[in-house]
Design a protein around this motif. Structure first.
Motif, PDB file in Angstrom:
ATOM      1  N   GLY A 260      35.975  33.345  24.968  1.00 37.54           N
ATOM      2  CA  GLY A 260      36.521  34.649  25.340  1.00 37.54           C
ATOM      3  C   GLY A 260      37.967  34.832  24.900  1.00 37.54           C
ATOM      4  O   GLY A 260      38.329  34.527  23.768  1.00 37.54           O
TER       5      GLY A 260
ATOM      6  N   ALA B 267      46.625  31.028  20.470  1.00 38.98           N
ATOM      7  CA  ALA B 267      46.341  31.644  19.167  1.00 38.98           C
ATOM      8  C   ALA B 267      47.595  31.720  18.294  1.00 38.98           C
ATOM      9  O   ALA B 267      47.502  31.747  17.074  1.00 38.98           O
TER      10      ALA B 267
ATOM     11  N   ASN C 260      46.108  31.474  10.018  1.00 39.31           N
ATOM     12  CA  ASN C 260      45.584  32.840   9.807  1.00 39.31           C
ATOM     13  C   ASN C 260      44.087  32.939   9.954  1.00 39.31           C
ATOM     14  O   ASN C 260      43.555  33.877  10.533  1.00 39.31           O
ATOM     15  N   VAL C 261      43.419  31.962   9.350  1.00 35.27           N
ATOM     16  CA  VAL C 261      41.963  32.041   9.221  1.00 35.27           C
ATOM     17  C   VAL C 261      41.285  32.074  10.589  1.00 35.27           C
ATOM     18  O   VAL C 261      40.188  32.616  10.737  1.00 35.27           O
ATOM     19  N   ALA C 262      41.979  31.576  11.617  1.00 37.06           N
ATOM     20  CA  ALA C 262      41.363  31.492  12.944  1.00 37.06           C
ATOM     21  C   ALA C 262      41.004  32.871  13.484  1.00 37.06           C
ATOM     22  O   ALA C 262      40.094  32.995  14.298  1.00 37.06           O
ATOM     23  N   ARG C 263      41.705  33.916  13.001  1.00 37.26           N
ATOM     24  CA  ARG C 263      41.423  35.243  13.580  1.00 37.26           C
ATOM     25  C   ARG C 263      40.171  35.887  13.003  1.00 37.26           C
ATOM     26  O   ARG C 263      39.785  36.970  13.408  1.00 37.26           O
ATOM     27  N   PHE C 264      39.548  35.214  12.037  1.00 33.73           N
ATOM     28  CA  PHE C 264      38.270  35.731  11.541  1.00 33.73           C
ATOM     29  C   PHE C 264      37.149  35.442  12.542  1.00 33.73           C
ATOM     30  O   PHE C 264      36.076  35.995  12.453  1.00 33.73           O
ATOM     31  N   GLY C 265      37.397  34.527  13.482  1.00 34.34           N
ATOM     32  CA  GLY C 265      36.378  34.246  14.487  1.00 34.34           C
ATOM     33  C   GLY C 265      36.208  32.763  14.709  1.00 34.34           C
ATOM     34  O   GLY C 265      36.707  31.940  13.947  1.00 34.34           O
ATOM     35  N   GLU C 266      35.508  32.443  15.796  1.00 33.62           N
ATOM     36  CA  GLU C 266      35.299  31.052  16.177  1.00 33.62           C
ATOM     37  C   GLU C 266      33.812  30.767  16.237  1.00 33.62           C
ATOM     38  O   GLU C 266      33.042  31.649  16.607  1.00 33.62           O
ATOM     39  N   TRP C 267      33.431  29.540  15.930  1.00 31.05           N
ATOM     40  CA  TRP C 267      32.028  29.166  16.101  1.00 31.05           C
ATOM     41  C   TRP C 267      31.791  28.711  17.520  1.00 31.05           C
ATOM     42  O   TRP C 267      31.813  27.540  17.810  1.00 31.05           O
TER      43      TRP C 267
ATOM     44  N   LEU D 132      30.120  43.635  13.964  1.00 32.53           N
ATOM     45  CA  LEU D 132      31.402  43.304  13.354  1.00 32.53           C
ATOM     46  C   LEU D 132      32.392  44.453  13.287  1.00 32.53           C
ATOM     47  O   LEU D 132      33.589  44.221  13.284  1.00 32.53           O
TER      48      LEU D 132
END
Lengths: 472, 474
Positions: free
Chosen positions: A90, A114, A119-126, A257
């Motif tokens: 969440g 966060a 940067n790449v982390a804001r594309f989403g998490e598995w 998305l």
């Protein structure tokens, strides 16, 4: 008949190598997501527990000190990671995890994890939630889009109609077939989830967590049922396989998305929040000039003075048997607290208005309602954060009141150099956080529940009515 | 048949279709929404910054008149230098909204864009997070970069996924292949016209949006940046055109083509980025800020417990601070700051370890992100619009420099037991930050540009080869 159709569908899917690959990949992904989720949330929980304990140690061992200095020294508290956060992280990375409890001020939560991420982390998490929200629906679309349109193109739909298979039977049979194929992924994943929960859950909240987990599963199952029904209906009505596929993929993309962002921005615009500068300035102004603007701090202090003299039947502050400075400080704390309650309350109400709007927007994009429920049940939503923030703030107020009262009762006015004994600090109980019971978490998800229930009813009605699909 | 005739014919066919117009309207709608959000955010930040500057100005104005009165009147009491350095004379270090800021929100919703630098330790003034619903931070912003990185490929795919397979499905391919024109030329014209339509619409719209969000187009440096920004949009779109050509030329049916293209989109935009962050954070775990908070408190407690020993140790380590040789008993600020610096000295290795762990994680993530053109394009678009995470890192470094200058200025006065005089106000250290020039941005992002260019070129080459071999029948 329905069972026959379901069996045929299941067998066909199972014979398709692509389904087997997709099912295994999805199951693996879910397993990895659940286990890494568990590691992450247990790691965070341990980290925060250790820090909390260390901070308590600092507080207890601060030595002989004036109680007001101790109140300024204060204490940091850390947000615990709740047992079910392994399913859905969440907003946890986007809220501060700690706040400094000190005299005079309700501080904000700081140190959003966060902020340290690339940067790449804001594309989403598995996370398991991401797999359930994005990939399982995609699998449903891929399984269901040719259900009718494909049969129509190959001409078998006409044959089925000719031998008198009712449309509703066909619809229910296909739904059952695809659902049983999905069960190949979902049943082991659920068992794995329960096992993970059992492995990871510490403390005596087992029953509440199980209820939360069961509700989470029901939420996702309802969502999958809605998607399956929609996919089947689209397949039945679409001109051909291509149209069915493009429509369903388009819906999936918008729903999964695009909608979350679009709606987050809409919510910000409709229920704007103040800037941090304006927020702090407004609180400062209300504390200095009074909530109504006509009750400035020095007038309030005079009133407290008069009341203390009356209460102790003293003629001057020096004649008081207690420390008036402590009384005045506590009075100003109490006043500031009403200011904090008003402003922080209004801010969190704004967040709630934004999030409720998001839940209602689930009428257009059902995933929004599901996401909200998922976070709410996992204990990783804004309401959960608010619940913690309120408890931390109540603890702060208790702690400061305790230091002020001790100062008041043990000294006379002006004795700022006096020091309380070093063993005093251990006497104030440590901060213990009580997470809210599941019904309290669900109470702020009413809109999401209604929306999801509405979709479910609509979906079931559509399947039951089984729109007369053209056979050619 | 001449090449231009083929292209003109395809263009007419496209215009006669309804789909491109529907998509153009859709794109206009999302671009307008993205632009509006970017504009709102920029004006929100500008308003906050104006508020800050105003209160800073008022504070300095009050101080100015106080010090002026004190010059002529010895009864006017002036706060000690320590108090002025901690609050009375402080102003904010501000990271202004960049000229292209309306095009992207980027990292600016998550990272503080101002800090009230004081003589206190950095940890005390850096927690100036903007007020924001964490739910919105999680969702991310619907800005123009989102429109470009996520939505633009979808529009391209929607208009082109069945360009070749559709011809085959309808049986029209057999008809025009009877014409004396190489099939690859016709296919190229079909794809080129469709992709060109989307890109043309995209460029015109984005240029218009830049004007709408208030990018000062009159400034040549800004205009150059905007053109480069649009260039990156085109490069990213070119990557997708490459994917589309290859898939179109390979797929057996329109349905297969749609699935493959949307699958590629999902992999590039969602799967690779999420996997990269999962793997990178597993291999290079984030250092714990929570542990840092605890360590800082332990260090401050330690310095406080040592009392005068800590002060003397600090003064022995920094002999330049103290001109009189010994710290007066009445110098409370000197004592506080010396203890604070002692604690900071103890924290230095902890901070260094934290920073290097974080830097290693970010380096690994940057390298691994080259697997996804979407991440690279986003990074380039953020960087060119001066909204990248890197900009906040540079801002942070500028704050460090300013903090050091500020501390030096006030430490000299605190430990030298001097009051701040009116004439000295003008020489207070000022915060300075300068964004990188276009050249520096491009030099810094050379690797990323190349990493985006290479797969694009490869896909185009593959696509061209495959176009030659397209079959009439499946």
């Amino acid at each position: 008949m329905i069972a026959h159709i379901a069996r045929k569908e299941r067998m066909e899917m199972w014979r398709d190598g692509r389904f087997r690959v997709a099912a295994v990949a999805l199951l693996l992904l879910l397993a990895v997501a659940l286990l890494t989720g568990l590691t992450t949330s247990r790691g965070t929980a341990r980290d925060h527990e250790a820090a909390q304990e260390a901070m308590r140690g600092f507080w207890v061992n601060q030595g002989a000190k004036n109680p007001h200095s101790a109140a300024h020294y204060g204490l940091w508290v850390f947000k615990p990671s709740l047992p079910l956060s392994f399913v859905d992280h969440g907003i946890d990375a986007y809220t501060g995890v700690t706040t400094w409890l000190e005299a005079h001020k309700q501080n904000e939560f700081t140190r959003r994890p966060a902020m340290d991420r690339p940067n790449v982390a804001r594309f989403g998490e598995w996370t398991a939630a991401a797999v359930l929200q994005l990939l399982v629906p995609l699998l449903i679309v891929m399984l269901a889009f040719p259900a009718f349109a494909g049969e129509r193109e190959t001409g078998t739909l006409r044959q089925l109609a000719a031998i008198g298979v009712p449309m509703r039977t066909l619809m229910l049979g296909k739904a059952a077939g695809i659902a049983s194929a999905l069960a190949v992924v979902l049943v082991p994943a659920t068992l794995l989830g329960v096992a993970t929960l059992w492995l990871g859950a510490g403390g005596g909240r087992g029953a509440d967590d199980l209820v939360r987990f069961a509700l989470l599963m029901l939420t996702y199952l309802a969502y999958f049922a809605v998607l399956l029904a929609l996919a089947l209906v689209v397949s039945a009505r679409a001109r051909n396989v291509r149209v069915a596929l493009v429509l369903l993929l388009g819906f999936w993309t918008m729903n999964s998305l695009v909608a979350p962002r679009a709606v987050a921005d809409l919510a910000r615009q409709l229920h704007p929040t103040p800037s941090a500068v304006a927020f702090q300035a407004a609180m400062q102004r209300d504390i200095e000039q009074g909530l109504d603007g006509h009750n400035p701090a020095d007038a309030r202090r005079k009133a407290v003075e008069a009341q203390a003299l009356r209460e102790y039947r003293a003629v001057s502050l020096e004649a008081l048997p207690v420390n008036f400075d402590a009384i005045a400080m506590q009075a100003s704390e109490e006043y500031a607290n009403t200011v904090f309650d008003r402003h922080f309350g209004a801010l969190y109400d704004r967040y709630r208005a934004q999030n409720t709007l998001t839940q209602w927007m689930g009428l257009v994009s059902p995933l929004l309602a599901v996401r909200s429920l998922s976070m709410g049940l996992a204990g990783t939503d804004v309401e959960q954060h608010r619940h913690f923030a309120v408890q931390a703030e109540l603890y702060r107020r208790g702690l400061i009141r305790w230091t002020n009262n001790y100062f008041r009762d043990n000294t006379l006015t002006g004795e700022w150099d006096w020091k309380a004994p070093p063993e005093l600090w251990a006497k104030y109980p440590p901060f213990e956080y009580d997470a809210p019971p599941v019904r309290q978490s669900v109470a702020t998800q009413v809109a999401a529940l209604l929306v999801l229930a509405g979709w479910l009813v609509l979906a079931l009605a559509l399947v039951w009515r089984a729109p007369a699909a053209p056979v050619v | 048949m001449r090449q231009t005739t083929v292209w003109r014919n395809e263009w007419r066919l496209l215009l006669a279709d309804r789909a491109p117009w529907v998509l153009a309207v859709l794109f206009t709608a999302v671009a307008l929404y993205g632009a509006w959000n970017g504009r709102q955010w920029s004006s929100f930040q500008r308003a906050a910054v104006a508020d800050i500057r105003r209160t800073d100005g008022e504070r300095l104005g009050k101080l100015d008149s106080l010090l002026q009165r004190a010059e002529g009147d010895s009864t006017v009491s002036v706060p000690p230098a320590g108090a002025l350095g901690a609050s009375g004379a402080t102003t904010h270090a501000i990271l202004d909204v960049p000229p292209l800021g309306g095009l992207a929100v980027g990292a600016s919703d998550l990272h503080p864009y101002y800090a009230r630098v004081s003589v206190r330790s950095k940890a005390s003034f850096m927690a100036t997070d903007e007020v924001e619903n964490p739910h919105n931070l999680l969702a991310g912003r619907f800005d123009l970069v989102f429109v470009v990185v996520w939505v633009l490929p979808l529009l391209l795919i929607a208009l082109t996924y069945n360009t070749i397979t559709g011809e085959r499905d309808q049986g029209t391919m057999a008809l025009w292949r009877a014409q004396p024109v190489p099939a690859s030329r016709v296919l190229l014209a079909k794809l080129g016209v469709r992709a060109g339509f989307v890109l043309g619409v995209a460029c015109v719209l984005l240029g218009l949006m830049a004007w709408l969000v208030g990018v000062p187009l009159g400034d040549p440096a800004v205009l150059l940046r905007l053109l480069l920004w649009l260039g990156v949009v085109l490069l990213y779109a070119a990557f997708w055109v490459g994917v589309i050509v290859v898939v179109n030329a390979t797929a057996r049916s329109s349905a297969a083509s749609a699935v493959l293209l949307l699958g590629s989109w999902l992999v590039v935009v969602v799967v690779i980025p999420a996997t990269v962050s999962a793997v990178v954070s597993a291999v290079y775990p984030s250092p714990s800020r929570v542990a840092l908070t605890t360590a800082l408190r332990a260090a401050s407690d330690e310095a406080a417990a040592q009392g005068d020993t800590a002060v003397n140790q600090f003064l022995a380590d920094h002999p330049e601070m103290l001109q009189t040789g010994v710290l007066a008993a009445s110098n409370a600020w000197g004592r506080t700051l010396a203890q604070q610096e002692r604690a900071n000295d103890a924290m230095r290795p902890v901070y260094a370890a934290f920073d290097s762990a974080l830097a290693a994680q970010h380096r690994a993530a940057a390298l691994a992100s080259m697997a996804s053109p979407a991440v690279m394009a986003q990074e380039l678009l953020h960087d060119l619009a001066d909204r990248s995470l890197a900009r906040f890192r540079r801002f942070d470094a500028a704050i460090d420099r300013h903090h050091e200058a500020w501390q030096t200025f006030f430490f000299q006065r605190v430990f030298g037991e001097r009051k701040v005089r009116h004439a000295e106000l003008a020489s207070l250290p000022r915060f300075a930050y300068e964004d990188r020039s276009v050249g520096e941005v491009l030099a810094g992002q050379g690797g990323t540009l190349l990493a985006l260019l290479l797969p694009t070129a490869l896909l185009w080459w593959m696509g061209w080869r495959r176009l030659q071999q397209v079959a009439v029948h499946e």
